[in-house]
Scaffold this motif. Structure first.
Motif, short mmCIF file in Angstrom:
data_model
loop_
_atom_site.label_atom_id
_atom_site.label_comp_id
_atom_site.label_asym_id
_atom_site.label_seq_id
_atom_site.Cartn_x
_atom_site.Cartn_y
_atom_site.Cartn_z
N VAL A 89 133.00 54.00 119.60
CA VAL A 89 132.43 53.96 118.25
C VAL A 89 133.00 52.73 117.55
O VAL A 89 134.18 52.70 117.17
CB VAL A 89 132.76 55.23 117.45
N SER A 90 132.19 51.69 117.41
CA SER A 90 132.65 50.44 116.81
C SER A 90 133.02 50.64 115.34
O SER A 90 132.46 51.48 114.65
CB SER A 90 131.56 49.37 116.91
N LEU A 91 133.98 49.85 114.89
CA LEU A 91 134.35 49.88 113.47
C LEU A 91 133.19 49.36 112.62
O LEU A 91 132.39 48.55 113.08
CB LEU A 91 135.59 49.01 113.24
N PRO A 92 133.09 49.83 111.38
CA PRO A 92 132.00 49.33 110.51
C PRO A 92 131.97 47.82 110.38
O PRO A 92 130.90 47.21 110.35
CB PRO A 92 132.32 50.01 109.17
N SER A 93 133.15 47.19 110.30
CA SER A 93 133.19 45.74 110.18
C SER A 93 132.67 45.05 111.43
O SER A 93 132.16 43.93 111.36
CB SER A 93 134.63 45.28 109.91
N VAL A 94 132.80 45.71 112.56
CA VAL A 94 132.28 45.16 113.82
C VAL A 94 130.78 45.39 113.91
O VAL A 94 130.04 44.55 114.44
CB VAL A 94 133.01 45.78 115.03
N LEU A 95 130.32 46.51 113.39
CA LEU A 95 128.89 46.85 113.48
C LEU A 95 128.03 45.77 112.84
O LEU A 95 127.00 45.38 113.41
CB LEU A 95 128.63 48.19 112.80
N VAL A 96 128.43 45.25 111.67
CA VAL A 96 127.60 44.28 110.98
C VAL A 96 127.57 42.93 111.69
O VAL A 96 126.70 42.11 111.43
CB VAL A 96 128.08 44.08 109.52
N ARG A 97 128.55 42.69 112.58
CA ARG A 97 128.52 41.46 113.38
C ARG A 97 127.94 41.72 114.76
O ARG A 97 127.84 40.78 115.57
CB ARG A 97 129.95 40.89 113.54
N GLN A 98 127.59 42.96 115.06
CA GLN A 98 127.18 43.33 116.40
C GLN A 98 125.71 43.71 116.49
O GLN A 98 125.07 43.42 117.50
CB GLN A 98 128.05 44.52 116.87
N ARG A 99 125.17 44.35 115.45
CA ARG A 99 123.78 44.78 115.52
C ARG A 99 122.86 43.58 115.33
O ARG A 99 122.95 42.85 114.34
CB ARG A 99 123.48 45.82 114.45
N PRO A 100 121.92 43.36 116.26
CA PRO A 100 121.02 42.20 116.14
C PRO A 100 120.17 42.22 114.88
O PRO A 100 119.91 41.16 114.31
CB PRO A 100 120.17 42.30 117.41
N ASP A 101 119.74 43.41 114.44
CA ASP A 101 118.88 43.43 113.25
C ASP A 101 119.64 43.03 111.99
O ASP A 101 119.09 42.39 111.10
CB ASP A 101 118.23 44.81 113.08
N ILE A 102 120.94 43.37 111.93
CA ILE A 102 121.74 42.96 110.78
C ILE A 102 121.96 41.46 110.82
O ILE A 102 121.84 40.76 109.79
CB ILE A 102 123.08 43.71 110.76
N ARG A 103 122.27 40.92 112.00
CA ARG A 103 122.46 39.48 112.11
C ARG A 103 121.17 38.73 111.80
O ARG A 103 121.18 37.65 111.21
CB ARG A 103 122.95 39.12 113.52
N ALA A 104 120.03 39.30 112.21
CA ALA A 104 118.74 38.66 111.91
C ALA A 104 118.48 38.66 110.41
O ALA A 104 118.01 37.67 109.84
CB ALA A 104 117.62 39.39 112.64
N ALA A 105 118.80 39.77 109.74
CA ALA A 105 118.62 39.83 108.28
C ALA A 105 119.56 38.84 107.58
O ALA A 105 119.19 38.23 106.57
CB ALA A 105 118.89 41.25 107.78
N GLU A 106 120.75 38.67 108.13
CA GLU A 106 121.68 37.68 107.56
C GLU A 106 121.14 36.26 107.73
O GLU A 106 121.27 35.43 106.83
CB GLU A 106 123.04 37.81 108.25
N ALA A 107 120.53 35.99 108.89
CA ALA A 107 119.95 34.66 109.11
C ALA A 107 118.80 34.41 108.13
O ALA A 107 118.63 33.29 107.63
CB ALA A 107 119.45 34.55 110.55
N ARG A 108 118.01 35.43 107.85
CA ARG A 108 116.95 35.30 106.85
C ARG A 108 117.53 35.02 105.46
O ARG A 108 116.98 34.23 104.68
CB ARG A 108 116.11 36.58 106.81
#
Length: 513
Positions: free
Chosen positions: A309-328
């Motif tokens: 179970v990844s830490l929340p801080s790791v999740l936002v750097r790990q999930r592709p959809d979050i990273r894609a939203a950050e790129a947008r």
């Protein structure tokens, strides 16, 4: 062609061939270098995660419930552990590994995402090219007719003008509009990179969950066929007893209806099984007639006992959809800079060196030499409010991207929270269903003995058989649900694709076999 001498800013003429002294052009270049680090608009900063962000208000249990039988082991939650990139190998099936590998290698969905990434990267290269001077060579000949001064007056005869030149152009990016445009295109390329990672993740997840469904349907079909056979045997017994007068015709019809009812459920299960296999063929990039799928049994799948179970801080750097939203969000920030820079002056430099002549033989002679230097300044004064409207639109786009990013993060945390809770409840459900199956099995065995002794009616045997059938199918469904929800948790955590290089390219995915 008669070329006028170049005049210095003070009006004095400079002899042909004399060096050009520092001028307004050079001063402009120097100013550009000084302002090179400046760019209009806000600088992008990656959003930070709130301290209170988490998957649930209460602590995770050390492990789930357990029960005897297949897929009944307890699962331990390993908080802070990384999700492996090839997470599907944890289900212990060579056939499942082969399917995922083939899907990643052959799926047209992956090919489309890869092409979109290449396109975005090349478009970023196009934008980056605007940062450098342009250099063009031209060679031409024009046939024309116009009055030309001669020693004896004017000539109106057609003539040909030959020209050859090298042209240089450069836009001084004083306010960073071009650099912000490059930044926006690079952010779009990052977005496509994360979209590709998301495609890998969703494809692997779909193959795994559909394969689990296929295995579950096979087990349900097998169990239903066994139940149909049990009903048929009961019908044969009742029919023989009817022939001897021990049973009524009503008992025979009731037994016959039970056989038909149980058998009626098989076509729907077989239909669902066939649909799951054709869906798998599409995931693997095959036509249904081409797919080579070995039968996958539910017992061949292992439930992962340790779940990271990844830490929340790791999740936002790990999930592709979050990273894609950050790129947008990054792109939208850069677009504000572009719109802001458009409000300020645009300065361009140009230079040309070549020759013009009326005869090809004179084209490169000293008398045909032609050159020019230019500085152009464009300051928007009145555009009907369109430039400021563009800036406000860009700012609104930034606000929208920020809201979309937050929505994506919240949804991601919801996915993880739901999956974690599902694993807890799935374990409890399987334990309850297994206990119910054992109880109904014992009840059915007792009822059959009582029926043989004549102490209960045949209707009670049918009721006990029906309850046993329901609990047996429920156990199969509970086992498949535990497996599918485990795969869903891996996908919700980002599947281990923390960096672009971790996405399992087809060649790398071979290690899963």
């Amino acid at each position: 062609m008669n070329v006028q001498p170049f005049r210095e800013p003070d009006g004095r003429s400079r002899p042909r061939g004399a060096p050009v002294r520092p001028s307004l052009v050079a001063c402009s270049v120097g100013l550009a270098l000084v302002l090179a680090g400046c760019a209009a608009g806000p600088d992008f900063r990656a959003p930070t995660l709130a301290d209170e962000a988490g998957y649930r208000a209460t602590a995770l249990p050390a492990s789930t419930a357990s029960t005897d039988g297949p897929t009944g082991d307890a699962q331990r939650f390993l908080e802070g552990e990384q999700v492996p990139a090839l997470w599907w190998t944890g289900f212990g099936s060579e056939e499942l590994n082969r399917r995922v590998t083939e899907a990643l290698a052959n799926s047209p969905t992956v090919a489309s995402a890869q092409a979109a990434l290449r396109k975005a990267q090349e478009e970023a290269g196009v934008a980056r090219g605007q940062l450098f001077p342009s250099l063009d060579a031209a060679l031409g000949a024009n046939r024309q007719k116009s009055p030309v001064a001669t020693g004896g007056g004017f000539s109106t005869s057609p003539y040909t003008v030959y020209n050859a030149s090298v042209d240089i152009g450069y836009t001084l990016d004083l306010f960073g509009g071009i650099r912000r445009g490059v930044e926006a295109q690079r952010a779009l390329a990052d977005y496509q990179q994360f979209q590709l990672e998301g495609t890998y993740l969703s494809l692997a997840s779909n193959v795994v969950t559909t394969s689990i469904l296929e295995a579950s349907l096979r087990e349900q079909i097998r169990a239903t066929e066994e139940i149909v056979e049990a009903y048929r045997q009961q019908y044969d017994l009742v029919d023989k007893q009817f022939a001897t007068g021990a049973k009524s015709q009503g008992d025979v019809l009731l037994a016959q209806s039970q056989v038909a009812t149980a058998r009626a459920g098989l076509p729907a299960l077989r239909k669902a099984l066939e649909r799951s296999r054709t869906q798998l063929a599409v995931y693997l990039g095959r036509f249904p007639s081409q797919a080579e799928l070995e039968a996958l049994d539910l017992d061949a799948l292992t439930l992962p006992g340790e779940v990271p179970v990844s830490l929340p801080s790791v999740l936002v750097r790990q999930r592709p959809d979050i990273r894609a939203a950050e790129a947008r969000l990054h792109e939208a920030t850069a677009r504000v800079g572009v719109a802001t820079a458009n409000l300020f002056p645009n300065i361009g430099l140009s230079a040309s060196f070549g020759s013009q002549a009326l005869d090809r033989g004179d084209l490169f002679g000293s008398s045909a030499e032609a050159w020019s230097l230019g500085l152009n300044l464009l300051q928007p004064i009145f555009r009907g409010g369109s430039l400021r409207a563009q800036k406000r639109a860009a700012q609104a786009g930034l606000d929208q991207a920020a809201a979309d990013y937050r929505t994506t993060v919240l949804t991601a945390f919801q996915n993880v929270a739901d999956s974690l809770r599902a694993l807890e409840l799935d374990a409890e459900s399987l334990a309850s269903q297994s206990a119910a199956q054992e109880a109904t099995s014992n009840s059915l065995a007792l009822t059959r003995r009582q029926y043989e002794d004549g102490s209960v009616a045949y209707l009670q045997v049918l009721d006990a058989t029906r309850l046993y059938q329901q609990t047996r199918l429920a156990v199969i469904d509970a086992r498949a649900t535990r497996l599918a929800d485990t795969a869903a948790l891996y996908a919700a955590l980002g599947g281990g694709f923390a960096d672009a290089g971790d996405a399992p390219a087809p060649a790398e995915a071979q290690t899963a076999r």
